[in-house]
Scaffold this motif. Structure first.
Motif, short mmCIF file in Angstrom:
data_model
loop_
_atom_site.label_atom_id
_atom_site.label_comp_id
_atom_site.label_asym_id
_atom_site.label_seq_id
_atom_site.Cartn_x
_atom_site.Cartn_y
_atom_site.Cartn_z
N UNK A 1 0.87 -1.17 0.00
CA UNK A 1 0.00 0.00 0.00
C UNK A 1 0.91 1.23 0.00
N UNK A 2 1.02 1.90 -1.15
CA UNK A 2 1.93 3.02 -1.32
C UNK A 2 1.28 4.37 -1.05
N UNK A 3 0.03 4.35 -0.58
CA UNK A 3 -0.69 5.60 -0.35
C UNK A 3 0.04 6.50 0.63
N UNK A 4 0.47 5.94 1.75
CA UNK A 4 1.16 6.73 2.77
C UNK A 4 2.49 7.26 2.27
N UNK A 5 3.21 6.45 1.51
CA UNK A 5 4.50 6.88 0.97
C UNK A 5 4.31 8.04 0.00
N UNK A 6 3.34 7.93 -0.90
CA UNK A 6 3.08 9.02 -1.85
C UNK A 6 2.70 10.31 -1.13
N UNK A 7 1.87 10.19 -0.12
CA UNK A 7 1.44 11.37 0.64
C UNK A 7 2.62 12.04 1.33
N UNK A 8 3.49 11.21 1.92
CA UNK A 8 4.65 11.76 2.62
C UNK A 8 5.64 12.37 1.63
N UNK A 9 5.81 11.74 0.47
CA UNK A 9 6.71 12.28 -0.55
C UNK A 9 6.24 13.66 -1.00
N UNK A 10 4.94 13.81 -1.21
CA UNK A 10 4.39 15.12 -1.59
C UNK A 10 4.66 16.16 -0.52
N UNK A 11 4.50 15.76 0.74
CA UNK A 11 4.73 16.69 1.85
C UNK A 11 6.19 17.11 1.91
N UNK A 12 7.09 16.16 1.70
CA UNK A 12 8.52 16.47 1.72
C UNK A 12 8.90 17.41 0.58
N UNK A 13 8.42 17.13 -0.63
CA UNK A 13 8.74 17.97 -1.77
C UNK A 13 8.22 19.40 -1.57
N UNK A 14 7.11 19.53 -0.87
CA UNK A 14 6.54 20.86 -0.64
C UNK A 14 7.24 21.61 0.48
N UNK A 15 8.05 20.92 1.28
CA UNK A 15 8.66 21.54 2.45
C UNK A 15 10.19 21.43 2.47
#
Length: 423
Positions: free
Chosen positions: A95-109
């Motif tokens: 389940x890569x949902x959490x990884x994708x969400x965290x990656x987006x957060x990291x790229x934005x910050x």
């Protein structure tokens, strides 16, 4: 260049162990997790994972580690690893949902010049599909082993890095951090790096499956697998570090996930993956060795027997119960009464209708018709067979990993049964 500041996003087993290991090389670490309560526990030194020596390494390097629940703190970092554990279901699907969400957060910050590295295990194609114009996104193969995380993060054999262009040098911050560990660095295209992790695990499964199959042959012909292993270790084509100890199939989640990934890729592209399916079948079959032995020696005559079960974790030196052979056993012996002990994992009522946790190994043995040692915790090896015999009502000891000395058990009047040895 001066030492970069390194960030880790996701304070699960992978991210936490990797970050603490990196701090031991003298780097300042920013450790982010969106779970504020978890961050507060980490600040207090309360680790959510069990790993030998990890608490000591955190204490020794605490001054270099900053725990935070504010993603904006990652802007101080030159290099950020996105490293949450990736959950898998019972079919080995991630389940890569959490990884994708965290990656987006990291790229934005993170700063535009910061290097972002996906450390969580993903299927081939993941990293390339998430490239962003103007950002430096890489993939690095994680090679942690439950119960040996400190060794793996501080003394890696090599770093395997997925990049867009293998011929180009790595960014200075990334290169400086990796070179601090003093091991070879292997850059390769994204898909090759992602598949390398799976290839490593397939080779491990092949060794485990071979050992399990031949160990069972030993059990039936009077041979002893432990006598054969030294000869294999001295063969350079196999080697002294090979996975040749027989066990109760594969567990923990990672190997199962990789086999499932290869089966799905093979089915999609028309590749014959019959051997991989055979490994999966072999693992399920070998996992039930304890159940088959228990039924033939105890449960066939006494279905409601009282059993002492030592070990609930899927292997020693970890808190993880993912695909644990012990839990698989509990699900198939519902009529028995079970007295259990594990030094780390507390029993849960949903695991068995007649399950009782005990305060020690010998307390679990009190009045039991048989002892089953499912997880080879080091402290179990210190048990004296004479003491066990005094506490048991029956005489059967099922000890797949040979925690106890067979001769000493027999001298104490116990019937000792192990993998790879004929009864």
């Amino acid at each position: 260049m001066s030492k970069p500041t390194v960030g880790y996003a996701g304070m699960t087993h992978l991210g936490l162990c990797s970050a603490i290991g990196g701090s031991s090389k003298g780097f300042d670490m920013v450790c982010f997790d969106a779970d504020a309560a978890l961050v507060e526990r980490l600040k207090a030194g309360q680790l959510p994972v069990v790993e030998p020596d990890l608490d000591d390494m955190l204490r020794d390097n605490r001054a270099r580690i900053s725990f935070t629940a504010d993603a904006a703190d990652l802007k101080a970092c030159d290099l950020v690893y996105v490293a949450p554990d990736v959950p898998t279901d019972d079919t080995g699907t991630s389940d890569l949902t959490g990884l994708d969400k965290l990656l987006e957060l990291v790229l934005a910050n993170t700063r535009p010049d910061a290097v972002v590295v996906v450390l969580s295990q993903v299927s081939p194609g993941f990293t390339r599909a998430r490239q962003r114009p103007g950002r430096q996104l890489y993939y690095q193969v994680e090679t942690l082993v439950f119960g040996r995380a400190v060794e793996r993060v501080t003394l890696p054999e090599r770093f395997i890095v997925g990049v867009a262009e293998p011929g180009k040098p790595l960014p200075p911050a990334f290169d400086t951090f990796l070179k601090a560990f003093g091991c070879p660095i292997l850059p390769m295209r994204f898909e090759s790096a992602e598949l390398t992790k799976i290839a490593i695990n397939c080779c491990l499964v092949a060794s485990v499956s071979t050992a399990n199959t031949l160990a069972e042959i030993c059990e039936n012909i009077g041979a002893d697998w432990s006598e054969i292993v030294p000869a294999l270790k001295l063969d350079r084509r196999i080697g002294q570090y090979s996975y040749l100890a027989p066990g109760l199939g594969i567990a923990g989640g990672n190997l199962e996930r990789d086999l499932a990934t290869i089966v799905r890729l093979g089915d999609k592209h028309g590749t014959d993956v019959g051997v991989v399916r055979a490994w999966q079948h072999n693992s399920r079959y070998r996992r039930d060795w304890v159940l088959r032995t228990l039924r033939s020696k105890v449960l066939a005559a006494t279905p409601d027997a009282t059993l002492a079960v030592l070990g609930l974790a899927y292997k020693e030196n970890t808190h993880s119960t993912k695909n644990s052979p012990s839990l698989a056993l509990l699900s198939q012996i519902k009529d028995a009464k079970v007295q259990t002990f594990d030094p780390v994992v507390a029993p849960k009522p949903e695991w068995h209708p007649r399950l009782a946790g005990k305060g020690s190994e010998l307390e679990a043995c009190d009045g039991a018709d048989a002892l089953v040692i499912v997880t080879p915790w080091p402290q179990f090896k210190a048990l004296a067979p004479t003491d066990i015999a005094k506490h048991l009502r029956g005489k059967v000891v099922i000890d797949p990993y040979k925690c106890l000395d067979g001769a000493a058990c027999r001298a104490a009047g116990l019937e000792h049964l192990s993998l790879g040895v004929s009864a």
